[in-house]
Design a protein around this motif. Structure first.
Motif, PDB file in Angstrom:
ATOM      1  N   THR A 142      12.568 -22.728  -2.599  1.00 19.21           N
ATOM      2  CA  THR A 142      12.048 -22.207  -3.775  1.00 19.21           C
ATOM      3  C   THR A 142      11.587 -20.438  -3.389  1.00 19.21           C
ATOM      4  O   THR A 142      11.270 -20.023  -2.047  1.00 19.21           O
ATOM      5  N   HIS A 143      11.581 -19.664  -4.421  1.00 15.16           N
ATOM      6  CA  HIS A 143      10.748 -18.479  -4.230  1.00 15.16           C
ATOM      7  C   HIS A 143      10.150 -17.857  -5.032  1.00 15.16           C
ATOM      8  O   HIS A 143      10.436 -18.594  -5.935  1.00 15.16           O
ATOM      9  N   ALA A 144       8.971 -16.426  -4.918  1.00 15.54           N
ATOM     10  CA  ALA A 144       9.075 -16.294  -5.757  1.00 15.54           C
ATOM     11  C   ALA A 144       8.275 -14.573  -5.617  1.00 15.54           C
ATOM     12  O   ALA A 144       8.012 -14.410  -4.490  1.00 15.54           O
ATOM     13  N   ARG A 145       8.760 -13.684  -6.427  1.00 16.01           N
ATOM     14  CA  ARG A 145       9.111 -12.015  -6.236  1.00 16.01           C
ATOM     15  C   ARG A 145       7.385 -11.434  -6.617  1.00 16.01           C
ATOM     16  O   ARG A 145       7.302 -11.942  -8.052  1.00 16.01           O
ATOM     17  N   PHE A 146       7.666 -10.365  -5.780  1.00  8.56           N
ATOM     18  CA  PHE A 146       6.009  -9.540  -6.154  1.00  8.56           C
ATOM     19  C   PHE A 146       6.306  -8.259  -6.255  1.00  8.56           C
ATOM     20  O   PHE A 146       7.094  -8.073  -4.984  1.00  8.56           O
ATOM     21  N   ALA A 147       6.071  -7.154  -7.236  1.00  9.76           N
ATOM     22  CA  ALA A 147       6.516  -6.137  -6.321  1.00  9.76           C
ATOM     23  C   ALA A 147       4.981  -5.296  -7.341  1.00  9.76           C
ATOM     24  O   ALA A 147       4.596  -5.048  -7.966  1.00  9.76           O
ATOM     25  N   ALA A 148       5.033  -3.494  -6.687  1.00 12.48           N
ATOM     26  CA  ALA A 148       3.786  -3.353  -7.202  1.00 12.48           C
ATOM     27  C   ALA A 148       4.224  -2.524  -8.583  1.00 12.48           C
ATOM     28  O   ALA A 148       5.159  -2.827  -8.897  1.00 12.48           O
ATOM     29  N   LEU A 179       1.394  -4.516  -1.023  1.00 11.54           N
ATOM     30  CA  LEU A 179       1.983  -3.624  -1.838  1.00 11.54           C
ATOM     31  C   LEU A 179       1.474  -2.026  -2.387  1.00 11.54           C
ATOM     32  O   LEU A 179       2.214  -1.225  -2.949  1.00 11.54           O
ATOM     33  N   ASP A 180       0.180  -2.566  -2.189  1.00 16.32           N
ATOM     34  CA  ASP A 180      -1.102  -1.223  -2.000  1.00 16.32           C
ATOM     35  C   ASP A 180      -0.682   0.352  -1.331  1.00 16.32           C
ATOM     36  O   ASP A 180       0.168   0.964  -1.337  1.00 16.32           O
ATOM     37  N   ALA A 181       0.009  -0.348  -0.043  1.00 23.58           N
ATOM     38  CA  ALA A 181       0.405   0.775   1.503  1.00 23.58           C
ATOM     39  C   ALA A 181       1.412   1.078   0.800  1.00 23.58           C
ATOM     40  O   ALA A 181       2.123   1.736   1.671  1.00 23.58           O
ATOM     41  N   CYS A 182       2.044  -0.299   0.732  1.00 26.95           N
ATOM     42  CA  CYS A 182       3.929   0.501  -0.110  1.00 26.95           C
ATOM     43  C   CYS A 182       4.343  -0.501  -0.887  1.00 26.95           C
ATOM     44  O   CYS A 182       5.325  -1.425  -0.937  1.00 26.95           O
ATOM     45  N   PRO A 183       4.492   0.623  -1.792  1.00 27.60           N
ATOM     46  CA  PRO A 183       4.729   0.478  -3.135  1.00 27.60           C
ATOM     47  C   PRO A 183       6.010   0.067  -3.559  1.00 27.60           C
ATOM     48  O   PRO A 183       6.471  -0.163  -4.838  1.00 27.60           O
ATOM     49  N   GLU A 184       7.114   0.770  -2.328  1.00 26.99           N
ATOM     50  CA  GLU A 184       8.554   0.546  -2.961  1.00 26.99           C
ATOM     51  C   GLU A 184       9.359  -0.862  -2.062  1.00 26.99           C
ATOM     52  O   GLU A 184      10.134  -1.119  -2.282  1.00 26.99           O
ATOM     53  N   THR A 185       8.472  -1.500  -1.503  1.00 24.96           N
ATOM     54  CA  THR A 185       8.441  -2.956  -0.874  1.00 24.96           C
ATOM     55  C   THR A 185       8.270  -3.992  -2.109  1.00 24.96           C
ATOM     56  O   THR A 185       7.340  -3.796  -2.671  1.00 24.96           O
ATOM     57  N   LEU A 207      -2.122 -11.111   8.691  1.00 25.99           N
ATOM     58  CA  LEU A 207      -2.287 -10.223  10.058  1.00 25.99           C
ATOM     59  C   LEU A 207      -2.116  -9.222   9.352  1.00 25.99           C
ATOM     60  O   LEU A 207      -3.076  -7.794   9.827  1.00 25.99           O
ATOM     61  N   VAL A 208      -1.137  -8.582   9.160  1.00 28.97           N
ATOM     62  CA  VAL A 208       0.146  -7.699   9.087  1.00 28.97           C
ATOM     63  C   VAL A 208      -1.053  -6.909   8.215  1.00 28.97           C
ATOM     64  O   VAL A 208      -1.330  -5.563   8.207  1.00 28.97           O
ATOM     65  N   ALA A 209      -1.029  -7.522   6.872  1.00 26.62           N
ATOM     66  CA  ALA A 209      -1.799  -6.953   5.762  1.00 26.62           C
ATOM     67  C   ALA A 209      -3.443  -6.668   6.096  1.00 26.62           C
ATOM     68  O   ALA A 209      -3.350  -5.538   5.344  1.00 26.62           O
ATOM     69  N   GLU A 210      -4.132  -7.202   7.389  1.00 28.00           N
ATOM     70  CA  GLU A 210      -5.528  -6.573   6.774  1.00 28.00           C
ATOM     71  C   GLU A 210      -5.385  -5.771   8.058  1.00 28.00           C
ATOM     72  O   GLU A 210      -6.136  -4.704   8.211  1.00 28.00           O
ATOM     73  N   GLU A 211      -4.621  -5.368   8.901  1.00 23.21           N
ATOM     74  CA  GLU A 211      -4.915  -4.352  10.159  1.00 23.21           C
ATOM     75  C   GLU A 211      -3.129  -3.268  10.498  1.00 23.21           C
ATOM     76  O   GLU A 211      -4.405  -2.123  10.421  1.00 23.21           O
ATOM     77  N   ALA A 212      -2.508  -2.971   9.120  1.00 19.65           N
ATOM     78  CA  ALA A 212      -1.994  -2.446   9.634  1.00 19.65           C
ATOM     79  C   ALA A 212      -0.361  -2.148   8.558  1.00 19.65           C
ATOM     80  O   ALA A 212       0.666  -2.437   9.319  1.00 19.65           O
ATOM     81  N   PRO A 213      -1.247  -2.532   6.744  1.00 18.14           N
ATOM     82  CA  PRO A 213       0.179  -2.825   5.775  1.00 18.14           C
ATOM     83  C   PRO A 213       1.077  -1.643   5.831  1.00 18.14           C
ATOM     84  O   PRO A 213       2.013  -1.814   5.805  1.00 18.14           O
ATOM     85  N   GLN A 214       0.849  -0.412   6.581  1.00 18.72           N
ATOM     86  CA  GLN A 214       1.294   0.773   6.400  1.00 18.72           C
ATOM     87  C   GLN A 214       2.886   0.775   7.571  1.00 18.72           C
ATOM     88  O   GLN A 214       3.965   1.491   7.189  1.00 18.72           O
ATOM     89  N   CYS A 215       3.440  -0.084   8.520  1.00 17.97           N
ATOM     90  CA  CYS A 215       3.695   0.284   9.379  1.00 17.97           C
ATOM     91  C   CYS A 215       5.111  -0.993   8.385  1.00 17.97           C
ATOM     92  O   CYS A 215       5.560  -0.682   8.953  1.00 17.97           O
ATOM     93  N   LEU A 216       5.244  -1.287   7.209  1.00 18.18           N
ATOM     94  CA  LEU A 216       5.960  -2.266   6.792  1.00 18.18           C
ATOM     95  C   LEU A 216       6.180  -0.943   5.896  1.00 18.18           C
ATOM     96  O   LEU A 216       7.842  -1.433   4.901  1.00 18.18           O
ATOM     97  N   ALA A 217       6.602  -0.152   5.668  1.00 17.08           N
ATOM     98  CA  ALA A 217       6.688   1.156   4.711  1.00 17.08           C
ATOM     99  C   ALA A 217       8.466   1.382   5.222  1.00 17.08           C
ATOM    100  O   ALA A 217       8.691   1.611   6.556  1.00 17.08           O
ATOM    101  N   GLY A 218       8.735   1.059   4.348  1.00 16.96           N
ATOM    102  CA  GLY A 218      10.489   1.590   4.403  1.00 16.96           C
ATOM    103  C   GLY A 218      11.433   0.401   4.220  1.00 16.96           C
ATOM    104  O   GLY A 218      12.593  -0.515   4.246  1.00 16.96           O
ATOM    105  N   VAL A 219      10.685  -1.112   4.666  1.00 16.26           N
ATOM    106  CA  VAL A 219      11.197  -2.411   4.815  1.00 16.26           C
ATOM    107  C   VAL A 219      11.291  -2.102   2.900  1.00 16.26           C
ATOM    108  O   VAL A 219      10.584  -2.584   2.139  1.00 16.26           O
ATOM    109  N   ARG A 220      13.075  -3.026   2.182  1.00 17.97           N
ATOM    110  CA  ARG A 220      12.747  -2.975   0.922  1.00 17.97           C
ATOM    111  C   ARG A 220      12.315  -4.598   0.456  1.00 17.97           C
ATOM    112  O   ARG A 220      11.777  -4.438  -0.551  1.00 17.97           O
TER     113      ARG A 220
END
Length: 588
Positions: free
Chosen positions: A300-306, A278-284, A247-260
């Motif tokens: 388990t975990h899987a890591r994804f970056a821009a 990741l497009d909206a917050c490439p540093e996240t 939902l956040v990705a569809e409506e306001a992905p930029q709100c996560l900018a600054g989150v590491r």
């Protein structure tokens, strides 16, 4: 001193950084020294009331700094906390407490004004006057890593919720994982209900690593609240369920900018959602996490970056440091890469079992036949396969367990509750998707007479089940379809439909009501909505409400809250509310 208990880990951190902020809530802050002192006092009071080794202390509180004090105090008193969800019906809470021996109930002044369940002692955790003369030093009780830290109840296939018994060793194993060594989880908001396993990450990872637990403002979460919280509290790491992440990705992905680092999971994660964030917050960094409550939390975990390309399903990755993942066939033999088998998990996070249910424990917690070290592994019931590069792909379930908005739901438990509804002859419960990626519970019911309707069946469920387990659709049938051998023919069930509007429907008056009717219908996935149709009675739930709020704010530039939508859930009442509000730039 070797740290063998969660509270010992906190106390060691408090000695290292006594003046660092441990908990923040708006402009208020509590240091490690203050949290240590207050939890020590409450621990002494709990010990007087009988808290001790493996004895549960129930906790039913609002999400405030006092809640953090209370949970830590239970551990310091030698007990294990039994978190209750305030959204649970009283009947469900009472049943959980009864199975736990009617323990001490820790609550707060706000919750105490309600009708509280249980018959054990009740203690107000936010009343300092109850603790005036109690010592501020720790009880210094003997601890063992196999001692229980908490018992958390989940939906049960037997028709009753089951309590997962998690030890101190399990929690410490999660906290010690090297995935937190980045330092990106220093300021973590407590977004999840504390009666669900994600709270283990939100509380103990920051508190045992010198970080800060950020308490959100009171009320329900929406995109605007999340945006403000991330910015004002300088949030560095957080967890969003797969549905909320989408939902956040569809409506306001930029709100996560600054989150590491953003953690997500609890259900299948949309690759498109990962790409949008990741497009909206490439540093996240986005980290997909997988793990049932029975393995403490994450396994388990899987890591994804821009830059990230959305191609195929998102894998659930590889095992955490102290965990082992096996994909086995029906004979408990490892399968080859690319073959589908059942996912088993072993290692430091595997819980003790189900409290008071040795039968269920023996069924799901079995000997680790792969490692052969005498320890146990947990059979998840999830189907998976190894990818060519050694990661795990989630395929589906081997049974009828589903995830609804990140919450685990055993459809057999919903059926068991509905089968007790007076006047109901037969019932079948299934999961369906009103829209792609949005799972819901649907029921098909057969009445013994003409007096029972779909609304009555749903009301019966709402009085006994948590909101996310209540069927969003109830379809009355003359009989359930059966296969030739007499079993339920699920393929022959009709497609569930969203709840219909009432017979009298009034059209919109003016452009605002017309636009709101279109938004309501679009979010609910129906063809049309009348101005007097109630959003929640038409099938709306918390995630859809968050989507609606975000779109209304885009339309009107007026900030509304989840509480506003609950109080004005029709187009006509919401339009009247909006007309009285000044226009402003959207918070997001």
């Amino acid at each position: 001193m070797e740290i063998v208990a969660v509270h010992q880990g906190f106390e060691a951190q408090a000695r290292r950084t006594p003046d660092a902020v441990a908990v923040s809530w708006g402009a208020e802050q509590m240091t490690y020294r203050e949290l240590d002192r207050r939890s020590n006092q409450l621990a002494h009071r709990l010990a007087e009331l009988g808290a001790g080794h493996d004895r549960p202390v129930a906790v039913l509180m609002e999400r405030t700094p006092d809640l953090v004090v209370a949970l830590l105090a239970v551990l310091k008193a030698g007990g294990c906390y039994l978190p209750l969800h305030s959204a649970y019906p009283i009947e469900r809470m009472t049943a959980i407490l009864s199975r736990s021996g009617d323990p001490v109930l820790l609550t707060d002044a706000v919750t105490a004004r309600r009708s509280l369940p249980g018959r054990g002692p009740v203690l107000l955790a936010d009343a300092d006057e109850q603790l005036p003369d109690l010592p501020e030093d720790p009880l210094d009780l003997p601890c063992h890593p196999a001692q229980l830290a908490y018992v958390m109840y989940t939906s049960g296939s037997s028709g009753e919720p089951k309590g997962v018994a998690v030890t101190h060793r399990d929690v410490l194993g999660l906290v010690a994982d090297s995935s937190w060594d980045t330092g990106w989880h220093q300021r973590v908001p407590m977004l999840a209900p504390y009666a669900f396993d994600v709270s283990t990450y939100e509380l103990w990872v920051p508190l045992l690593r010198g970080g800060q637990v950020v308490i959100p403002p009171p009320g329900d979460l929406d995109v605007g609240v999340l945006t403000d919280l991330v910015k004002q509290a300088s949030v560095t790491g957080l967890h969003l369920t797969a549905g909320l992440f989408r939902l956040v990705a569809e409506e306001a992905p930029q709100c996560l900018a600054g989150v590491r680092e953003v953690l997500t999971g609890g259900d299948v994660v949309s690759p498109t959602a990962v790409r949008r964030v990741l497009d909206a917050c490439p540093e996240t960094v986005v980290r997909v996490m997988y793990g049932p409550t029975e393995t403490t939390l994450f396994a388990t975990h899987a890591r994804f970056a821009a830059p990230f390309t959305a191609a195929g399903a998102v894998p659930i990755g590889v095992a955490l440091d102290g965990m082992r993942a096996y994909i086995l066939d029906d004979g408990l033999r490892p399968v080859a890469a690319g073959s589908v088998g059942e996912l088993f998990l072993a290692g430091v996070g595997v819980a003790r079992g189900y409290a008071g249910r040795p039968d269920l424990t023996a069924e799901r917690f079995v000997a680790d036949c792969v490692q052969g070290d005498g320890r146990r592994m947990y059979r998840t019931g999830d189907l998976a396969r190894w990818t060519a590069d050694g990661q795990i792909d989630f395929v589906g379930r081997a049974d009828d367990q589903v995830k609804i908005r990140g919450f685990r739901v055993e459809l057999s438990e919903v059926e068991a509750v509905l089968s007790q509804c007076p006047g109901l002859l037969d019932v079948a419960v299934v999961a369906w998707e009103p829209e792609p990626g949005d799972k819901a519970v649907a029921a098909f019911a057969v009445a013994a007479g003409a007096d029972l309707d779909a609304g009555t069946v749903r009301d019966y469920a709402a009085g006994r089940l948590p909101e996310y387990m209540v069927p969003g659709s109830v379809t009355m049938l003359p009989a359930l379809p059966l296969t030739p051998n007499g079993k339920l023919d699920r393929k022959a069930l009709p497609r569930p439909t969203p709840r219909a509007a009432g017979p009298a429907r009034r059209g919109p008056a003016g452009s605002l009501e017309e636009a709101l009717c279109e938004l309501f219908a679009d979010v609910l996935g129906v063809t049309s909505v009348g101005v007097d149709d109630d959003f929640f009675e038409r099938g709306g739930h918390s995630l859809l409400a968050m989507r609606l709020i975000a779109r209304i704010q885009d339309l009107t530039n007026v900030r509304i809250t989840m509480r506003t939508l609950f109080d004005t859930a029709t187009v006509s009442s919401l339009a009247e509310q909006l007309r009285g509000q000044p226009s402003r730039s959207p918070a997001r």
